[in-house]
Scaffold this active site. Structure first.
Site, PDB file in Angstrom:
ATOM      1  N   LEU A  11       3.505   7.006  -7.285  1.00 16.78           N
ATOM      2  CA  LEU A  11       4.523   6.820  -8.328  1.00 16.78           C
ATOM      3  C   LEU A  11       5.605   7.892  -8.223  1.00 16.78           C
ATOM      4  CD1 LEU A  11       2.284   5.713 -11.317  1.00 16.78           C
ATOM      5  CD2 LEU A  11       3.392   4.348  -9.544  1.00 16.78           C
ATOM      6  N   GLY A  16       0.204  12.060  -6.339  1.00 17.84           N
ATOM      7  CA  GLY A  16      -0.307  11.429  -5.127  1.00 17.84           C
ATOM      8  C   GLY A  16      -0.802  10.016  -5.330  1.00 17.84           C
ATOM      9  N   TYR A  47       1.642   2.676   9.328  1.00 15.47           N
ATOM     10  CA  TYR A  47       3.042   2.594   8.911  1.00 15.47           C
ATOM     11  C   TYR A  47       3.989   2.645  10.119  1.00 15.47           C
ATOM     12  CZ  TYR A  47       7.206   3.819   6.122  1.00 15.47           C
ATOM     13  OH  TYR A  47       8.454   3.863   5.561  1.00 15.47           O
ATOM     14  N   ASP A  71      13.053   6.796  -3.742  1.00 17.66           N
ATOM     15  CA  ASP A  71      12.382   7.498  -4.842  1.00 17.66           C
ATOM     16  C   ASP A  71      13.338   8.438  -5.571  1.00 17.66           C
ATOM     17  OD1 ASP A  71      10.367   6.205  -3.578  1.00 17.66           O
ATOM     18  OD2 ASP A  71       9.255   8.005  -3.000  1.00 17.66           O
ATOM     19  N   GLU A 116      12.537  16.706   0.980  1.00 13.87           N
ATOM     20  CA  GLU A 116      11.265  16.136   1.425  1.00 13.87           C
ATOM     21  C   GLU A 116      11.227  16.016   2.954  1.00 13.87           C
ATOM     22  OE1 GLU A 116       8.025  13.303  -0.593  1.00 13.87           O
ATOM     23  OE2 GLU A 116       9.745  14.122  -1.607  1.00 13.87           O
TER      24      GLU A 116
END
Ligand code: ADP
Ligand code: MG
Length: 385
Positions: free
Chosen positions: A125, A122, A221, A172, A160
């Site tokens: 990274l 979290g 966001y 990612d 995800e």
């Protein structure tokens, strides 16, 4: 990275079965922020923090999951034949992989899986992507199947998006699958074509966590995204063929910026200029021009903080404090914004001292002790041994 041999023996002791072991790295984005949903460019690097997975087949039709990072949870058991659902638990990530692969027509048999990672959880990274990718490799090996890298990354992104319920782009998972040692990866988010760009082996990636939580789910966001897309709509009303800001230019903003809300204009200016910088950063690495790369990173931070209003006082301070510490090549806020980590490109010989000094300065100014990691550009996911 943790020792794969240790995970192997832990798995053997727990499940009484010799496992196959896989690894998938976390990542940091060198440059290219909020460009992914505009079908633009990003340039992530796989790091030497990774998640390991040990897997062995079972004959009882059960899926048994264990994570050394959540040792207090013990093992969790699921029926390989029953429909799998998410439960807001770490097991959602490996289970989601099984669900997506099953949806693709694979028959997944029972197995035991042990996970163990040193990607900070979290912290931005991407420990989650490393879990998805390492689980996917492990489960696919069980059924003697495989996918080309970009397809595997897309399947893990779907874990995800569709199973865990997080709206993330493909970066990612893509870098975790396709990263290469001592290289960054310039990814074109439009068609997933990519180019590897060399990072000299004597350059370290110093990742400094402001310890301020970013809030991608929060509202900032989506607001930024909406604002930048509104600017795109104004341009498209004059110049069809601009479905995304990737297709727009700074000249478009000069011509039609007056018709935009001021904030929309600023957000779009960040996205359009960031795309140019990201492509330029790859060229700079190609030429070995680290000075130019550092300049682009500084410009990127100013644009992210100013035009995009995506930073926070702590992240701005972390970047500012790094400026005159010996060894710095470039520093900027990385990730979704509003907190999280800064990425500092630092000469390897100075990296440890740089990290110590940055941590000291930040703690003195904020009272917050930051986590600072000295990393290197590492390879993508693979089987070990
Ligand atoms: P990030 O990807 O930035 O690290 P996320 O919130 O997206 O943060 O993902 C973190 C989550 O991923 C953890 O809360 C946990 O559910 C899962 N996870 C990551 N690493 C592991 C691990 N080694 N074992 C089990 N679950 C993990
Ligand atoms: Mg994540």
């Amino acid at each position: 990275m943790h020792d794969p041999a240790v995970l192997r023996s832990m798995h053997l002791a727990r499940f009484k079965a010799e496992p196959s072991v896989f690894v998938a790295p976390g990542r940091v984005n060198l440059i290219g922020e909020h460009t992914d949903y505009a079908e633009g460019f990003v340039m992530p690097v796989a790091i030497d923090f990774a998640t390991l997975a040990a897997i062995s087949p079972r004959t009882d039709g059960k899926i048994v999951l264990y994570s050394e990072n959540y040792a207090e949870d013990g093992e969790r058991t699921f029926d390989a034949d029953a429909p799998l659902t998410a439960s807001k638990h770490w097991t959602d990530y490996p289970l989601g992989v099984v669900a997506i692969l099953t949806g693709e027509g694979h028959k997944i048999p029972g197995f035991s899986l042990s996970l163990w990672g040193d990607v900070p959880l979290g912290s931005g990274l991407s420990s989650s992507a490393s879990v998805e990718v390492v689980t996917a490799l492990a489960v696919l090996s069980l059924i003697c199947s495989s996918y080309p890298g970009p397809v595997l990354a897309r399947l893990c992104q779907r874990v995800e998006n569709e199973f865990v319920g997080t709206s993330c782009g493909i970066m990612d998972q893509f870098i975790s699958v396709n990263g290469k040692e001592n290289h960054a990866l310039l990814l074109d988010c439009r068609d997933l074509s990519f180019k590897l760009a060399p990072i000299p082996a004597d350059v370290a990636l110093v990742i400094a966590n402001t310890m301020v939580k970013h809030s991608i789910a929060g509202g900032d966001y989506p607001t930024r995204r909406r604002e930048s897309e509104a600017a795109c709509a104004v341009i498209a009303s004059h110049r069809p063929g601009v479905p995304f800001l990737r297709d727009a230019t700074l000249e478009d903003l000069e011509k039609w910026g007056r018709e935009m809300q001021p904030k929309s204009l600023m957000r779009a200016r960040h996205v359009i200029s960031e795309n140019l910088r990201t492509v330029a950063a790859e060229k700079a690495l190609e030429k070995g021009d680290l000075k130019e790369l550092g300049r682009l990173m500084a410009e990127a931070h100013n644009s992210y903080s100013g035009d995009f209003d995506g930073s926070c006082p702590e992240a701005d301070l972390m970047v500012e404090l790094a400026q005159d510490i010996p060894g710095l090549i470039g520093a900027r806020l990385t990730g979704g914004g509003f907190g999280g980590c800064t990425i500092n490109l630092v000469e390897q010989s100075q990296a440890k001292a740089f990290a110590a000094e940055l941590g000291k300065r930040y703690a003195a100014r904020t009272g917050i002790v930051p986590q600072i990691h000295v990393c290197h550009a590492s390879g993508g996911a693979h089987k070990i041994g």
